[in-house]
Design an enzyme around this catalytic site. Structure first.
Site: not given
Length: 358
Positions: A121, A125, A204, A208, A219
């Site tokens: 990955e 972000e 992608k 979210w 998180t």
């Protein structure tokens, strides 16, 4: 006309059920199985302008992206919203350039992720709580025993307008760049053991809520939540994406369960066969300011590092255009076996043009 449309969908369903018996679409990690299906290769360069509408080389999930003058927009309005687009193709090393406006809002995360079937990955972000920074990150083989690979980079306001972000990835290094300025370079030799991303990746992007109350406390804290949905909706937009695959061919497959790039095979092409286009990486500066390294969880839209099944190859006689559209070759008749996206695109086209068989 309505009965004809239903007849088209019925035929599509029959074809899909036949295909399902021939190919497994459940999750398949090539580190654990030697029989995973091959990944569809991009094998070329494309330039997708989302202000012109959607393209069938990307599939939606988690919500309903919308299209307009800002390109494709991903909106989080309530708990559970995580709209995203995922490429039907993979790249084996390459460059991805995204023109993006990040979403605002405490706990809201805008994500741009490259991810492979064995959970390599590479990420960008953006946390909506702070419009003046962006996070870069990488993972290898789904190993998340530590979260010390992420870095935060200071920048101008990323929520007021569109900014160009680049991931340029080869077997030797990964470069993250913002508007022509390199903010991070990772040499393969400097990556943590078995952590350098090196297997075919899907593209992608989406938004979210990391700050949703249902998420783990860690998180929520990382996303600087909790999210207050009464202050929304919260929207991220992508105007365009340019993608160059540094390898060529029709599909990529794993030659063994090692997960090394040397084990990857190309059907009809060559790994690093398009590496000459790596020269298109142009940067005007290298960021001199220090970037902070913080504890950062694994990426993935919606905060999940799980990976779906591999895509099937493009149907015989179909080709990818430079605009990222998958279309039939003018010299080839339609074949009876298609993946889901092609069948329902065909039905939608027939419906809109009122062209049905009697």
């Amino acid at each position: 006309m309505r009965s004809s449309a239903w007849r088209c969908l019925a035929v599509a369903a029959a074809l899909l059920s036949r295909r399902a018996t021939a190919q497994t679409y459940s999750s398949c990690n090539p580190l654990q199985s030697s029989s995973c299906p091959a990944d569809t290769a991009l094998g070329m360069a494309i330039d997708v302008d989302f202000t012109q509408g959607e393209v069938n080389s990307f599939t939606k999930s988690g919500g309903e992206p919308t299209y307009g003058s800002d390109g494709v927009t991903f909106t989080v309005a309530k708990s559970g919203d995580s709209p995203q687009l995922t490429s039907v193709f993979y790249i084996m090393f390459g460059r991805v350039e995204l023109s993006l406006k990040a979403a605002p809002g405490a706990g809201i995360v805008s994500s741009f992720v490259l991810q492979s079937d064995d959970l390599d990955e590479i990420d960008w972000e953006w946390l909506g709580a702070d419009a003046t920074e962006v996070q870069s990150n990488y993972f290898g083989k789904g190993i998340t025993s530590s979260y010390n690979r992420g870095q935060f980079h200071e920048m101008g306001n990323n929520q007021d307008g569109f900014v160009t972000y680049v991931i340029d990835w080869t077997s030797d290094r990964i470069v993250w760049a913002i508007d022509g300025t390199t903010v991070r370079t990772l040499q393969a030799s400097d990556a943590e053991s078995n952590q350098y991303p090196q297997t075919p990746m899907q593209v992608k992007f989406g938004a979210w809520s990391g700050g949703d109350p249902s998420n783990a406390e860690g998180t929520i804290e990382w996303a600087r939540g909790p999210t207050d949905y009464s202050k929304g909706p919260f929207s991220m937009s992508v105007k365009s994406v340019k993608i160059t695959d540094y390898s060529t061919g029709h599909s990529y497959s794993y030659g063994d369960t090692s997960g090394s790039w040397q084990s990857i095979k190309s059907d009809g092409g060559q790994i690093n066969g398009n590496l000459g286009n790596a020269g298109t990486l142009t940067t005007t500066a290298v960021a001199s300011g220090a970037t902070s390294t913080e504890t950062v969880p694994a990426g993935g839209i919606g905060g999940s590092s799980t990976q779906g099944a591999s895509s099937a190859n493009l149907p015989q006689g179909w080709v990818m255009t430079s605009e990222g559209k998958i279309v039939p070759s003018s010299s080839t008749a339609l074949r009876p076996v298609f993946s889901t996206i092609f069948i329902f695109t065909l039905c939608a086209t027939l419906t809109s043009t009122k062209r049905f068989w009697p």
